[in-house]
Write an enzyme that holds these catalytic residues in place. Sequence first.
Site, PDB file in Angstrom:
ATOM      1  N   TYR A 155      -1.874  -2.365 -12.601  1.00 12.04           N
ATOM      2  CA  TYR A 155      -3.329  -2.483 -12.769  1.00 12.04           C
ATOM      3  C   TYR A 155      -3.825  -1.866 -14.078  1.00 12.04           C
ATOM      4  O   TYR A 155      -4.967  -1.443 -14.169  1.00 12.04           O
ATOM      5  CB  TYR A 155      -4.063  -1.862 -11.565  1.00 12.04           C
ATOM      6  CG  TYR A 155      -3.556  -2.371 -10.254  1.00 12.04           C
ATOM      7  CD1 TYR A 155      -3.776  -3.692  -9.872  1.00 12.04           C
ATOM      8  CD2 TYR A 155      -2.809  -1.558  -9.410  1.00 12.04           C
ATOM      9  CE1 TYR A 155      -3.288  -4.175  -8.677  1.00 12.04           C
ATOM     10  CE2 TYR A 155      -2.306  -2.046  -8.211  1.00 12.04           C
ATOM     11  CZ  TYR A 155      -2.543  -3.355  -7.848  1.00 12.04           C
ATOM     12  OH  TYR A 155      -2.049  -3.846  -6.674  1.00 12.04           O
ATOM     13  N   GLU A 158       4.444  -6.480   0.971  1.00  8.80           N
ATOM     14  CA  GLU A 158       3.949  -6.945  -0.328  1.00  8.80           C
ATOM     15  C   GLU A 158       3.675  -5.760  -1.261  1.00  8.80           C
ATOM     16  O   GLU A 158       2.528  -5.456  -1.593  1.00  8.80           O
ATOM     17  CB  GLU A 158       2.671  -7.772  -0.128  1.00  8.80           C
ATOM     18  CG  GLU A 158       2.882  -9.024   0.697  1.00  8.80           C
ATOM     19  CD  GLU A 158       1.671  -9.348   1.556  1.00  8.80           C
ATOM     20  OE1 GLU A 158       0.565  -8.889   1.242  1.00  8.80           O
ATOM     21  OE2 GLU A 158       1.845 -10.045   2.575  1.00  8.80           O
ATOM     22  N   PRO A 159       4.720  -5.071  -1.690  1.00  5.18           N
ATOM     23  CA  PRO A 159       4.525  -3.943  -2.599  1.00  5.18           C
ATOM     24  C   PRO A 159       4.237  -4.418  -4.015  1.00  5.18           C
ATOM     25  O   PRO A 159       4.875  -5.343  -4.515  1.00  5.18           O
ATOM     26  CB  PRO A 159       5.867  -3.208  -2.527  1.00  5.18           C
ATOM     27  CG  PRO A 159       6.856  -4.305  -2.235  1.00  5.18           C
ATOM     28  CD  PRO A 159       6.131  -5.295  -1.356  1.00  5.18           C
ATOM     29  N   GLY A 160       3.249  -3.821  -4.639  1.00  9.16           N
ATOM     30  CA  GLY A 160       2.955  -4.131  -6.044  1.00  9.16           C
ATOM     31  C   GLY A 160       3.100  -2.885  -6.876  1.00  9.16           C
ATOM     32  O   GLY A 160       4.033  -2.724  -7.666  1.00  9.16           O
ATOM     33  N   TYR A 212     -11.790   4.213 -10.023  1.00  7.99           N
ATOM     34  CA  TYR A 212     -11.660   4.860  -8.717  1.00  7.99           C
ATOM     35  C   TYR A 212     -10.919   6.198  -8.777  1.00  7.99           C
ATOM     36  O   TYR A 212     -10.241   6.601  -7.827  1.00  7.99           O
ATOM     37  CB  TYR A 212     -11.023   3.947  -7.664  1.00  7.99           C
ATOM     38  CG  TYR A 212      -9.905   3.043  -8.102  1.00  7.99           C
ATOM     39  CD1 TYR A 212      -8.692   3.549  -8.535  1.00  7.99           C
ATOM     40  CD2 TYR A 212     -10.056   1.663  -8.051  1.00  7.99           C
ATOM     41  CE1 TYR A 212      -7.666   2.712  -8.907  1.00  7.99           C
ATOM     42  CE2 TYR A 212      -9.033   0.815  -8.418  1.00  7.99           C
ATOM     43  CZ  TYR A 212      -7.831   1.342  -8.843  1.00  7.99           C
ATOM     44  OH  TYR A 212      -6.806   0.510  -9.212  1.00  7.99           O
ATOM     45  N   CYS A 233     -17.712   2.678 -26.281  1.00 10.45           N
ATOM     46  CA  CYS A 233     -19.106   3.098 -26.208  1.00 10.45           C
ATOM     47  C   CYS A 233     -19.568   3.129 -24.748  1.00 10.45           C
ATOM     48  O   CYS A 233     -20.475   2.415 -24.334  1.00 10.45           O
ATOM     49  CB  CYS A 233     -19.991   2.160 -27.044  1.00 10.45           C
ATOM     50  SG  CYS A 233     -21.671   2.770 -27.229  1.00 10.45           S
ATOM     51  N   ARG A 243      -8.609   2.461 -14.540  1.00  8.37           N
ATOM     52  CA  ARG A 243      -8.408   3.051 -13.216  1.00  8.37           C
ATOM     53  C   ARG A 243      -8.997   4.456 -13.060  1.00  8.37           C
ATOM     54  O   ARG A 243      -9.603   4.768 -12.031  1.00  8.37           O
ATOM     55  CB  ARG A 243      -6.917   3.057 -12.859  1.00  8.37           C
ATOM     56  CG  ARG A 243      -6.307   1.667 -12.783  1.00  8.37           C
ATOM     57  CD  ARG A 243      -4.843   1.708 -12.377  1.00  8.37           C
ATOM     58  NE  ARG A 243      -4.703   2.089 -10.987  1.00  8.37           N
ATOM     59  CZ  ARG A 243      -4.186   3.244 -10.588  1.00  8.37           C
ATOM     60  NH1 ARG A 243      -3.759   4.130 -11.473  1.00  8.37           N
ATOM     61  NH2 ARG A 243      -4.091   3.509  -9.295  1.00  8.37           N
ATOM     62  N   GLY A 303       0.776  -1.227   0.000  1.00  6.39           N
ATOM     63  CA  GLY A 303       0.000   0.000   0.000  1.00  6.39           C
ATOM     64  C   GLY A 303       0.805   1.274   0.000  1.00  6.39           C
ATOM     65  O   GLY A 303       0.271   2.354   0.252  1.00  6.39           O
TER      66      GLY A 303
END
Length: 404
Positions: free
Chosen positions: A360, A263-265, A306, A332, A302, A222
């Site tokens: 993502y 757990e960095p992504g 959000y 569309c 994305r 995060g």
Amino acid sequence: MSQQLTSEQLVEIADRFGTPLYVYHAEKIKEQYEKLTAAFEGCNARFFYACKALTNINILKYVKSIGCNVDCSSLNEVLLAVRAGFESNRILYTSNNVAFCEIEGAKEQGVHINIDSLSNLKKFGEKFSDTYPVGIRVRPNIMAGGNLKISTGHSKSKFGIPLENIDSVLQIVKDTNLRIRTLHIHTGSEIKDVEVFAKGIEVLFDIAKFFPHLEVIDLGGGFKVPYKPGEKGTDIQALGKKVAEEFNLFEKLYGKKVEVWFEPGKFIVSEAGYLITQVNVLKQSGETLFAGVNSGLNHLIRPMFYGSHHEIKNISNASGPEKEYTVVGNICETDTFAEDRMLNEVSEGDYLAFYNAGAYGIEMASHYNSRFKPQEILVIDGEAKLIRKKDVLEDLLMNQVEVL
């Protein structure tokens, strides 16, 4: 010096491969990982790349080559990690409302497992008892993250075993002789405040005394990534110092050392990625000037999903005068990437590059409107290599069964 591909390099790649396409910069991935290892050298830390951010097999292989481990959110991600060459002790699987058979599948691969429900914890204990130590994901009841859609540790979140159910966990451990080796939390994404991690540490330290076989405290991921000019991300150096202090206190309090896992992504791959699009049409509508590109929410959802911000640059005219544009897609649906954004003057045919697109992006991409997914390119040692080829019409029909 921070690694970044230049506009000229991106234009050259777009000219060579066509658009739309995702471009990833290997050396930037390595740079981000090395930032983490340097910041946390004062504590016994291990990093597991949260591969849900980007699972292209070449990215997984590269992440392995630089020494990083891998975190998986599904059994298929576990199997992809195995295929990429990760040894089982370098793979972490954290379940999330899954059927028990998926957890069994991960166990068959010999990987680290975190379990997120009392139901599956009980099933695991009854079947495997003390033969296979596992972790539990705790919901710490902490609100954190950029917005509610990416906050996972609050009191109404679906993730993890609620902290108030810890007595039930202990009863399962007692009844089944299950060994808990890891306590895990993940409070959300885009966490800038180091104190949020400190609160999580406090929660886990408070319950650690109940688990005599504890070896790992997992603080999830995060870390905040800066998206806008002048915006600051998580202060990794300050966080590393804080974690080292807290875990030294833990050793004194409990008389034992534990590892700290992260757990960095997004932190590892976001800034390494670019989505390059081409302007199809310019359309004046009242006071709004639309720049319509050959992409849409089917390639980068994305901003619509959000409200994420991506810097956009006209890499075909990097020094031209600025004008205000609303950048939209060709799907569309209402797929607005950016409203009233100042860009160097845009002409039809120009390339627009979206920055911070490594996480993502392609993972959430679809064939909506029966449009093809973007190609993917990896730039490594200065060479651009194709790592996902162009779709063809047959790809849209793959796995369909024609019965009429």
